[in-house]
Design an enzyme around this catalytic site. Structure first.
Site, mmCIF file in Angstrom:
data_model
loop_
_atom_site.group_PDB
_atom_site.id
_atom_site.type_symbol
_atom_site.label_atom_id
_atom_site.label_comp_id
_atom_site.label_asym_id
_atom_site.label_seq_id
_atom_site.Cartn_x
_atom_site.Cartn_y
_atom_site.Cartn_z
ATOM 1 N N ASP A 175 0.854 -1.195 0.000
ATOM 2 C CA ASP A 175 0.000 0.000 0.000
ATOM 3 C C ASP A 175 0.882 1.233 0.000
ATOM 4 O O ASP A 175 2.113 1.124 -0.038
ATOM 5 C CB ASP A 175 -0.963 -0.012 1.197
ATOM 6 C CG ASP A 175 -2.310 0.610 0.819
ATOM 7 O OD1 ASP A 175 -2.312 1.777 0.410
ATOM 8 O OD2 ASP A 175 -3.342 -0.067 0.914
ATOM 9 N N HIS A 246 -2.801 3.070 -4.635
ATOM 10 C CA HIS A 246 -2.223 2.571 -3.378
ATOM 11 C C HIS A 246 -0.774 2.111 -3.570
ATOM 12 O O HIS A 246 -0.372 1.067 -3.073
ATOM 13 C CB HIS A 246 -3.079 1.432 -2.813
ATOM 14 C CG HIS A 246 -4.397 1.898 -2.255
ATOM 15 N ND1 HIS A 246 -4.512 2.507 -1.027
ATOM 16 C CD2 HIS A 246 -5.643 1.853 -2.764
ATOM 17 C CE1 HIS A 246 -5.793 2.815 -0.803
ATOM 18 N NE2 HIS A 246 -6.503 2.425 -1.841
ATOM 19 N N GLU A 319 -9.800 2.462 -5.505
ATOM 20 C CA GLU A 319 -9.469 3.834 -5.107
ATOM 21 C C GLU A 319 -8.245 4.387 -5.838
ATOM 22 O O GLU A 319 -7.337 4.935 -5.214
ATOM 23 C CB GLU A 319 -9.208 3.880 -3.593
ATOM 24 C CG GLU A 319 -10.410 3.463 -2.770
ATOM 25 C CD GLU A 319 -10.144 3.485 -1.276
ATOM 26 O OE1 GLU A 319 -11.036 3.923 -0.543
ATOM 27 O OE2 GLU A 319 -9.061 3.053 -0.832
ATOM 28 N N TRP A 385 -16.748 -4.490 -1.861
ATOM 29 C CA TRP A 385 -16.511 -3.798 -0.584
ATOM 30 C C TRP A 385 -17.351 -2.551 -0.413
ATOM 31 O O TRP A 385 -17.631 -2.128 0.697
ATOM 32 C CB TRP A 385 -15.015 -3.477 -0.421
ATOM 33 C CG TRP A 385 -14.486 -2.352 -1.260
ATOM 34 C CD1 TRP A 385 -14.102 -2.417 -2.562
ATOM 35 C CD2 TRP A 385 -14.258 -0.997 -0.851
ATOM 36 N NE1 TRP A 385 -13.650 -1.198 -2.991
ATOM 37 C CE2 TRP A 385 -13.735 -0.295 -1.969
ATOM 38 C CE3 TRP A 385 -14.444 -0.307 0.356
ATOM 39 C CZ2 TRP A 385 -13.408 1.062 -1.903
ATOM 40 C CZ3 TRP A 385 -14.110 1.043 0.408
ATOM 41 C CH2 TRP A 385 -13.598 1.717 -0.705
ATOM 42 N N TYR A 410 -16.204 -4.470 7.896
ATOM 43 C CA TYR A 410 -14.912 -3.797 8.030
ATOM 44 C C TYR A 410 -14.656 -3.710 9.535
ATOM 45 O O TYR A 410 -15.250 -2.885 10.241
ATOM 46 C CB TYR A 410 -14.941 -2.421 7.363
ATOM 47 C CG TYR A 410 -14.466 -2.446 5.924
ATOM 48 C CD1 TYR A 410 -14.775 -3.525 5.092
ATOM 49 C CD2 TYR A 410 -13.687 -1.418 5.394
ATOM 50 C CE1 TYR A 410 -14.326 -3.566 3.780
ATOM 51 C CE2 TYR A 410 -13.242 -1.448 4.086
ATOM 52 C CZ TYR A 410 -13.566 -2.518 3.277
ATOM 53 O OH TYR A 410 -13.125 -2.548 1.984
ATOM 54 N N GLU A 462 -4.951 0.993 9.796
ATOM 55 C CA GLU A 462 -4.431 2.355 9.986
ATOM 56 C C GLU A 462 -4.353 2.723 11.470
ATOM 57 O O GLU A 462 -3.394 3.365 11.901
ATOM 58 C CB GLU A 462 -5.325 3.390 9.287
ATOM 59 C CG GLU A 462 -5.226 3.383 7.775
ATOM 60 C CD GLU A 462 -6.271 2.506 7.111
ATOM 61 O OE1 GLU A 462 -6.734 1.523 7.737
ATOM 62 O OE2 GLU A 462 -6.624 2.804 5.950
#
Ligand code: ACM
Length: 545
Positions: A175, A246, A319, A385, A410, A462
């Site tokens: 990532d 990413h 993303e 997702w 999640y 994170e």
């Protein structure tokens, strides 16, 4: 019986107990060797059971055998006084799941690594269990990129997954904030891309930093060990190498991978904060060749025949910010050369390239639901997702689907309202919310619904700096998720959550014995809180299917 996940059918228990003691022998029929090894190593160590080899007809025996009248992952466990315990599986995996049930029947001490009390007549209730999973893909994603989880932690999670009859570990290896897999031909991916100088503490809007370097990676032998350890437990490891977004960590190591005509990629470093970086891969032949080199090593480390879903390779695809491509002359030229209409076309061109490349090598591509945009090759599968929509569309288009909607599974999202949850982010998704999660999108035909391979819980890290934080976010909700993935539950509103909670009372004792730092039902323990660290709560109920 307090089993989690709940089995399909239990007859009994009767009043008697089938003893398991120092004299109990173990007979393992052809094809059951992995469970034989696991029983001796795990139950043997926990309970001081020698489980010496013995004949199938022994009266005090555990017998393991294959029975091809059962589905591959189905099993039947017979505990009969005077005849011992017999586990029949439709395939080797079925026998293994039956052994997991046997462990639960033996009580919490069976979850320790060494005996804690003298043998006081250990036994299994006299009963018959007939069981089989609802879904074939019962997954857990570990994000080892945002915060590295050392190899020992991954092996521990494989054991925790096995104890919950989960069978796919999706390893998010790359990532913006870190690259975790050794690639021999590109040493800077580990020298440079596997660590960052400092780390944002909490949500990206938080002013706090942890000023110590963070990093780590798995060597190729570490990954071979992880794959082999998983395969012993009938778990597939699906590696994820995220393209074309990413990717800031990789670009920091090899600046030619980035959009160097737009930004000074040589000045980039591994990202130290959270969010979605604008630094995405350049749509060039250099980038394609580089990643083919990465995937060549990935395919060797994650062989297709290791376990059921091992042919799959996850390429991310989520993303991907397009600002740099919009500005880049190189990207514009590529769009024109390929006859694409815009930058979105570049994204599907990237994914399409690796779809063809993987298929030519006998492998299957899986990616996040953004890969549906722009059309997808027939063999590719989708991790849905962003809710149910992507999964429903993929199934209707004939693609296999793994359902992991962020609104339900999640596990980085906070599990209770209020100020006490550590670094509260996302929706409140309680144990009950996860228990009432229904993986199959509404409105599919029976044939489309068969495209749903299964479901997966995703642990993004994170705000989880170590394995205790990962445990806290993951448990107990992973137990509810395991039941959703395995057990034949009724529709969400009709599920017996009170009954599940009663069984959880026994399951917490198992998690205690396993050393899992779960969230207690009463809320976090003082040291599980993170006072003063900013999160980002999102209000609102989960959307309908
Ligand atoms: C994702 O959460 N971006 C897959």
């Amino acid at each position: 019986m307090e089993l989690i996940p709940a089995p399909r059918a239990i007859e009994g228990p009767a009043r008697t107990t089938v003893p398991l003691d120092r004299d109990t022998t173990l007979w393992a029929g052809p094809g059951t060797e992995r469970t034989e090894r696991w029983l001796r190593a795990t139950l043997g160590a926990a309970l001081a059971l020698p489980l010496r080899p013995g004949p199938p007809e022994a009266r005090n025996a555990v017998r393991l055998l294959l029975d091809d009248t059962l589905e591959p992952e189905a099993y039947r466990l017979d505990a009969v006084d005077g005849r011992g315990v017999e586990i029949r599986g439709g395939g080797p995996a079925g026998v293994f799941w039956g052994a997991q049930t046997l462990r639960q029947l033996l009580g919490p001490d069976a979850f320790r690594r060494a005996p804690v009390r003298p043998d006081t007549g250990l036994g299994v209730p006299d009963l018959v269990i007939a069981d089989a999973p609802r879904f074939r893909w019962r997954g857990l994603l570990l994000d080892v990129a945002r915060h590295f989880m050392p190899k020992e932690g991954v092996l521990r999670y494989l054991d925790l997954m096995a104890a919950h009859k989960l069978n796919v570990l999706h390893l998010h290896l790359t990532d913006d904030q870190g690259w975790r897999i050794e690639i021999k031909r590109y040493p800077r991916l580990t020298e440079t891309a596997s660590w960052r100088a400092r780390t944002k503490i909490g949500h990206r809007a938080s002013p706090l930093w942890d000023e110590k370097p963070h990093g780590g990676h798995y060597t190729q032998d570490d990954l071979r060990e992880i794959v082999a350890y998983a395969a012993e437990r009938h778990i597939s490891v699906v590696p994820e190498i995220d393209v074309p977004g990413h990717s800031q960590a990789a670009i920091a190591a090899y600046p030619e991978l980035g959009n160097a005509d737009v930004v000074d990629t040589a000045a980039l470093s591994v990202w130290d904060t959270w969010g979605i970086s604008a630094n995405v891969l350049a749509p060039t032949d250099t980038t394609l060749r580089f990643y083919e080199g990465v995937f060549e090593e990935v395919l060797e480390l994650f062989p297709a025949d290791a376990a059921e879903f091992s042919p799959f390779v996850h390429v991310g695809g989520d993303e991907c910010r397009k600002e740099q491509w919009t500005e880049s002359v190189t990207a514009k030229t590529r769009i024109a050369d390929l006859g694409l209409t815009d930058e979105d076309g570049l994204q599907s061109w990237f994914i399409g390239h690796f779809d063809t490349w993987l298929a030519a090598r006998g492998r299957r591509l899986i990616g996040w639901d953004e890969i549906l945009e722009g059309g997808l090759a027939p063999g590719a599968a989708v991790s849905s997702w962003r809710g149910y929509g992507g999964g429903a569309a993929a199934a209707r288009a004939g693609h296999d689907v793994v359902m992991c909607p962020e609104q339900y599974v999640y596990l980085d999202h906070r599990q209770a309202p209020g100020e006490d949850e550590p670094v509260p982010i996302g929706f409140v998704r309680t144990l009950e919310d996860v228990y009432r999660f229904e993986p199959v999108p509404a409105g599919l035909t029976a044939e489309e619904a068969r495209r749903v391979l299964g479901t997966q819980a995703n642990v993004w890290t994170e705000v989880m700096e170590d394995s205790a934080r990962v445990d806290y976010q993951t448990f107990p909700r992973l137990a509810a998720f395991a039941e959703v993935a395995w057990s034949p539950l009724p529709g969400p509103a009709d599920r017996d959550f009170a009954g599940f909670e009663r069984r959880m009372t026994a399951h917490y004792r198992r998690l205690d014995a396993l050393g899992v730092a779960y969230r207690p039902p009463t809320g976090p323990r003082p040291w599980q809180k993170r006072p003063g660290v900013l999160g980002r709560p999102i209000e609102g109920p989960p959307p309908n299917r």
